[in-house]
Design an enzyme around this catalytic site. Sequence first.
Site, PDB file in Angstrom:
ATOM      1  N   ASP A 183       3.077  10.983  -4.375  1.00  0.00           N
ATOM      2  CA  ASP A 183       2.911   9.959  -3.348  1.00  0.00           C
ATOM      3  C   ASP A 183       1.706  10.293  -2.467  1.00  0.00           C
ATOM      4  OD1 ASP A 183       3.203   7.973  -1.486  1.00  0.00           O
ATOM      5  OD2 ASP A 183       5.252   8.505  -0.893  1.00  0.00           O
ATOM      6  N   HIS A 185       0.904   8.321  -0.140  1.00  0.00           N
ATOM      7  CA  HIS A 185       1.457   7.890   1.148  1.00  0.00           C
ATOM      8  C   HIS A 185       0.472   7.057   1.972  1.00  0.00           C
ATOM      9  CE1 HIS A 185       4.368   8.608   4.587  1.00  0.00           C
ATOM     10  NE2 HIS A 185       5.179   8.533   3.532  1.00  0.00           N
ATOM     11  N   GLU A 209       1.737   7.034  -6.249  1.00  0.00           N
ATOM     12  CA  GLU A 209       2.217   6.022  -5.311  1.00  0.00           C
ATOM     13  C   GLU A 209       1.252   5.843  -4.143  1.00  0.00           C
ATOM     14  OE1 GLU A 209       6.076   5.452  -2.360  1.00  0.00           O
ATOM     15  OE2 GLU A 209       6.381   6.247  -4.380  1.00  0.00           O
ATOM     16  N   GLU A 235       5.758  -0.654  -0.849  1.00  0.00           N
ATOM     17  CA  GLU A 235       6.699  -0.457   0.245  1.00  0.00           C
ATOM     18  C   GLU A 235       6.215  -1.091   1.546  1.00  0.00           C
ATOM     19  OE1 GLU A 235       6.305   3.901   1.996  1.00  0.00           O
ATOM     20  OE2 GLU A 235       5.926   3.885  -0.156  1.00  0.00           O
ATOM     21  N   ASP A 258      10.767  -2.903  -0.910  1.00  0.00           N
ATOM     22  CA  ASP A 258      11.889  -2.248  -0.227  1.00  0.00           C
ATOM     23  C   ASP A 258      12.905  -3.321   0.139  1.00  0.00           C
ATOM     24  OD1 ASP A 258      13.525  -1.164   1.959  1.00  0.00           O
ATOM     25  OD2 ASP A 258      12.154   0.541   1.900  1.00  0.00           O
ATOM     26  N   HIS A 285      11.665   0.769  -3.515  1.00  0.00           N
ATOM     27  CA  HIS A 285      11.510   1.807  -2.492  1.00  0.00           C
ATOM     28  C   HIS A 285      12.809   1.913  -1.713  1.00  0.00           C
ATOM     29  CE1 HIS A 285       9.952   3.139   1.589  1.00  0.00           C
ATOM     30  NE2 HIS A 285       9.342   4.000   0.798  1.00  0.00           N
TER      31      HIS A 285
END
Length: 382
Positions: A183, A185, A209, A235, A258, A285
């Site tokens: 990730d 992020h 990700e 997400e 999500d 997510h």
Amino acid sequence: MKITYIETFLVPPRWCFVKIETDEGIVGWGEPVVEGRAHTVQAAVHELTDSLIGQDPHRIEDLWQVMYRGGFYRGGAVFMSAIAGIDQALWDIKGKALGTPVHNLLGGACRERIRVYSWIGGDRPAEVGEAARLAHAAGFTAIKMNATEEMQYVDSYAKVDAALARVQAVRDATTPDFGIAVDFHGRVHRPMAQVLARELDPYRLMFIEEPVLSENIEALRDVKRMTTTPIALGERLYSRWDFKQVLQEGLADIVQPDLSHAGGISECRKIAAMAEAYDVALAPHCPLGPIALAACLQVDAVSHNAFIQEQSLGIHYNAGSDLLDYVTDRSVFEYAGGFVQIPAGPGLGIQVNEEVVREMAKVGHRWRNPVWRHDDGSVAEW
């Protein structure tokens, strides 16, 4: 049936639950939350109650459209998360009223179970080799880890080498076919994201990700060209309209809506179907609580392109309270061989322990993500 009362609960570690009551005694639960903005989402839920009290909870699509289109301004993390939790609770009511799981109301399950992965390493990834070994020993077949700490727009290759070393430590501690998701992020900018993505290619990752923030479409195009590793994102996209350009341009191999941010079950079911039409996989997510996970599993059950599910048991955010603390039957999320069964009970398939919820709501929370700074004092992406 009519909706009579809507109540919210802020509970540790960083979650918000909503309970919708009806005149027939059937209640539904949802999880409307933006991590670090739970109080704001809570207020949005209470604003939306004006459109819900006295209405028939079975008319889920109409209520969703009223919530979404009934105000002039729409979209965004807070508003769509408020709708998401309410939508989950409405589906929970409908399933309970009819005595069947939500997935049966969405066409019936196309799978009995789904693969899950475990988080390791925390915000500042360290000691990931041992954590991966423990996850593998516990039966997980995949993990996700943060790629790196904060990174400047252009940063040192020492940070790149450190990220590669951590991935190698995970590979050494597990098996050649063990799933590793890395990730970024959204904390890595285009110049370094291109470098990292290219350097990670030999490690045969399950996916990368959020290599860059999803609003940076141009950067996403460039990173996608640099790697053969599947790209996952979503997400921080909150509706089918947010996902539209990503799918049209082929910028993601895996979408990660999500269920507590992107309009709930109703909207994420549509996002999953859109993705399937582009031959894109689904991996919802969910670093959140039990209601969010139960909602994810209902959508996973009916989405042919779903291949793995995130879950938060033992995640570094859950200090003090964890995924199973708020359900009466913990076996509903029993992981075996790296999989979890699709809940078969009515509604979302879980029983929320309301006594614990009310007790922990007295504790509440004010969770905030950390604010990081670079060596020069400027704010870094977290």
